[in-house]
Enzyme design. Structure first.
Site, PDB file in Angstrom:
ATOM      1  N   HIS A 259       0.839  -1.199   0.000  1.00 12.04           N
ATOM      2  CA  HIS A 259       0.000   0.000   0.000  1.00 12.04           C
ATOM      3  C   HIS A 259       0.879   1.256   0.000  1.00 12.04           C
ATOM      4  O   HIS A 259       1.048   1.901  -1.019  1.00 12.04           O
ATOM      5  CB  HIS A 259      -0.934  -0.024   1.203  1.00 12.04           C
ATOM      6  CG  HIS A 259      -1.921   1.108   1.252  1.00 12.04           C
ATOM      7  ND1 HIS A 259      -2.159   1.959   0.191  1.00 12.04           N
ATOM      8  CD2 HIS A 259      -2.750   1.546   2.248  1.00 12.04           C
ATOM      9  CE1 HIS A 259      -3.073   2.849   0.521  1.00 12.04           C
ATOM     10  NE2 HIS A 259      -3.440   2.626   1.767  1.00 12.04           N
ATOM     11  N   HIS A 310      -2.092   0.892 -12.647  1.00 11.96           N
ATOM     12  CA  HIS A 310      -2.908   1.241 -11.488  1.00 11.96           C
ATOM     13  C   HIS A 310      -4.211   0.458 -11.558  1.00 11.96           C
ATOM     14  O   HIS A 310      -4.676   0.101 -12.637  1.00 11.96           O
ATOM     15  CB  HIS A 310      -3.176   2.753 -11.461  1.00 11.96           C
ATOM     16  CG  HIS A 310      -3.801   3.224 -10.187  1.00 11.96           C
ATOM     17  ND1 HIS A 310      -5.177   3.307 -10.025  1.00 11.96           N
ATOM     18  CD2 HIS A 310      -3.249   3.629  -9.014  1.00 11.96           C
ATOM     19  CE1 HIS A 310      -5.431   3.746  -8.798  1.00 11.96           C
ATOM     20  NE2 HIS A 310      -4.291   3.946  -8.162  1.00 11.96           N
ATOM     21  N   ASP A 367       3.456   7.234  -7.990  1.00 14.53           N
ATOM     22  CA  ASP A 367       4.724   6.848  -7.380  1.00 14.53           C
ATOM     23  C   ASP A 367       5.904   6.932  -8.336  1.00 14.53           C
ATOM     24  O   ASP A 367       7.047   6.970  -7.898  1.00 14.53           O
ATOM     25  CB  ASP A 367       4.622   5.420  -6.831  1.00 14.53           C
ATOM     26  CG  ASP A 367       3.580   5.300  -5.741  1.00 14.53           C
ATOM     27  OD1 ASP A 367       3.657   6.094  -4.775  1.00 14.53           O
ATOM     28  OD2 ASP A 367       2.686   4.442  -5.847  1.00 14.53           O
TER      29      ASP A 367
END
Length: 435
Positions: A259, A310, A367
């Site tokens: 996570h 994603h 990210d």
């Protein structure tokens, strides 16, 4: 000689569940539908995450959108009113109260946070190898310091939430530095500026550095009610327990590497790519590295390309687009445009390889550039996930309050029992109790 460990290892089959049983019993593993979409488990007015639409029953990929209380996060960040610093404070207000603050409301909010930042009993020296574990413990200790911690009125829960929001940054940097930090070094400046000073031990920073940190905080402030840490918070909130327990549980979820730790993995992958490419932008070299990653021949040999793909976003991740634009400006200021363009070349190559090898439309996620941003800011890797926690606290508080106001039902889903039925006389465990 048997030990409890060997006994447990021998009983592995007693705990193994065949993956084929999930579709047989129509159980959604991971609360995911067969087509990859999330199972709908609640309603919210706080945040929406859009990556596709269903038109006449067909899934259509669309440009990604992140919506905070009806506003596109890209519009918020690019709005002229957000040209100055302190945007995270505005977004935290928006998420918690449901509207953008005017000058008076924002002043009331920031002053309330300042009042609650007088935490002087942190003990950062007790044994823990994780900053987030220390933050969890300190958040739970706030329960003990609260004269009425179990008050269930929304107003009281809101004020307790603001206390947590104000103190988590101080707790984080107390554990990071090993020194008790009771107040912000720059009390009249933004959270982003104070983070830079506490993280680097210097009060020298540029406007663009603070702008990048402010943008990262805004982009991580919330991501819908279905992400793991927010859902954990909401599940526990449904029991009616105190807000300290709920936020602590959310932190525990975020601590998990699947996570909150993604930006660290992407940054480590980036360093390995830069070693091999030596800042080359050759498309074929980049594609070769992407193939090696997928084939478990490079980096951690996991078969993953960290930072690409994603669960919801397909064509684009709006958070990635926002931080990428700010990273480019900072890279120019820092003389690191070569690194930026190398990463951009790998981003394009990896997306192409994912399409060819996996047949999926994938995009770079938030990210992908976050680790690069933190590295340019001189932020330690050990702070990547704790900074995520600091930011996401605003979203956790908002969802906690929404749940307590609008959904008083205890969240209690069901499991299907797939074990066998046994009779005691069938057991052969030498349980002879005769005298």
């Amino acid at each position: 000689m048997k030990t409890l460990k060997t006994i447990y290892m021998e009983s592995e089959k007693e705990n193994y569940i065949d993956a084929s049983l999930y579709p047989r019993y129509r159980v959604k593993a991971g609360l995911r539908n067969d087509n990859g979409t999330g199972v709908k488990v609640g309603l919210t007015k706080i945040c929406d995450v859009v990556g596709y639409q269903y038109i006449h029953g067909k899934k259509i990929n669309v440009d990604g959108k992140l919506i905070y209380r009806g506003y596109s996060v890209q519009d918020l960040i690019n709005d002229p009113n957000f040209a100055q610093l302190g945007n995270y404070e505005r977004i935290a207000f928006l998420l918690i109260y449901g509207k953008l603050p005017n000058a008076e409301e924002l002043s009331l909010f920031t002053q309330e946070l300042l009042k609650k930042r007088n935490l002087c009993n942190i003990d950062p020296k007790y044994q823990t190898t994780s900053i987030l574990n220390g933050v969890q413990i300190e958040v739970l200790k706030l329960y003990g310091q609260d004269p009425n911690p179990d008050s269930d009125t929304l107003e009281e829960r809101m004020l307790k939430g603001l206390s947590i929001l104000a103190q988590i940054p101080l707790i984080t940097f107390s554990f990071f530095t090993g020194q008790q930090i009771c107040e912000y070094p720059l009390p009249n400046k933004s959270l982003a500026e104070n983070i830079l000073v506490m993280a680097r031990g210097s009060n020298i920073y540029t406007h663009q550095e603070a702008r990048v940190m402010d943008t990262l905080l805004v982009l991580h402030a919330d991501h819908g009610g279905g992400n793991n840490s927010t859902f954990a918070n909401v599940v526990i909130s449904s029991t009616g327990t105190d807000i300290y327990s709920c936020i602590s549980a959310a932190i525990g979820s975020l601590k998990g590497p699947r996570h909150g730790g993604a930006s660290t993995k992407v940054y480590q992958q980036m360093k390995e790519i830069l070693k091999v490419t030596k800042h080359s932008r050759d498309p074929e070299l980049m594609k070769n590295i992407a193939y090696q990653l997928l084939n478990k021949d490079f980096f951690d040999k996991s078969g993953l390309i960290y930072g690409i793909g994603h669960a919801i976003y397909t064509i684009s991740d709006p958070r990635c687009q926002c931080i990428k634009a700010e990273c480019k400006k900072l890279a120019k200021e820092k003389g690191q445009l070569d690194t930026f363009y190398t990463l951009e070349a790998f981003e394009n190559a990896a997306i192409d390889v994912m399409k060819k090898e996996k047949g999926v439309t994938a995009c770079a996620n938030v990210d992908f550039y976050s680790g690069f941003a933190y590295s340019m800011l001189g932020i330690s890797e050990s702070l990547f996930t704790p900074l995520f926690c600091i930011s996401r606290t605003a979203g956790w508080i908002a969802h906690h309050l929404e749940n307590r106001q609008s959904n008083r039902k205890l969240i209690r889903p069901a499991n299907v029992y797939v074990g066998s039925l046994k009779k005691l006389e069938d057991d052969n465990h030498e349980n002879d109790h005769s005298i």
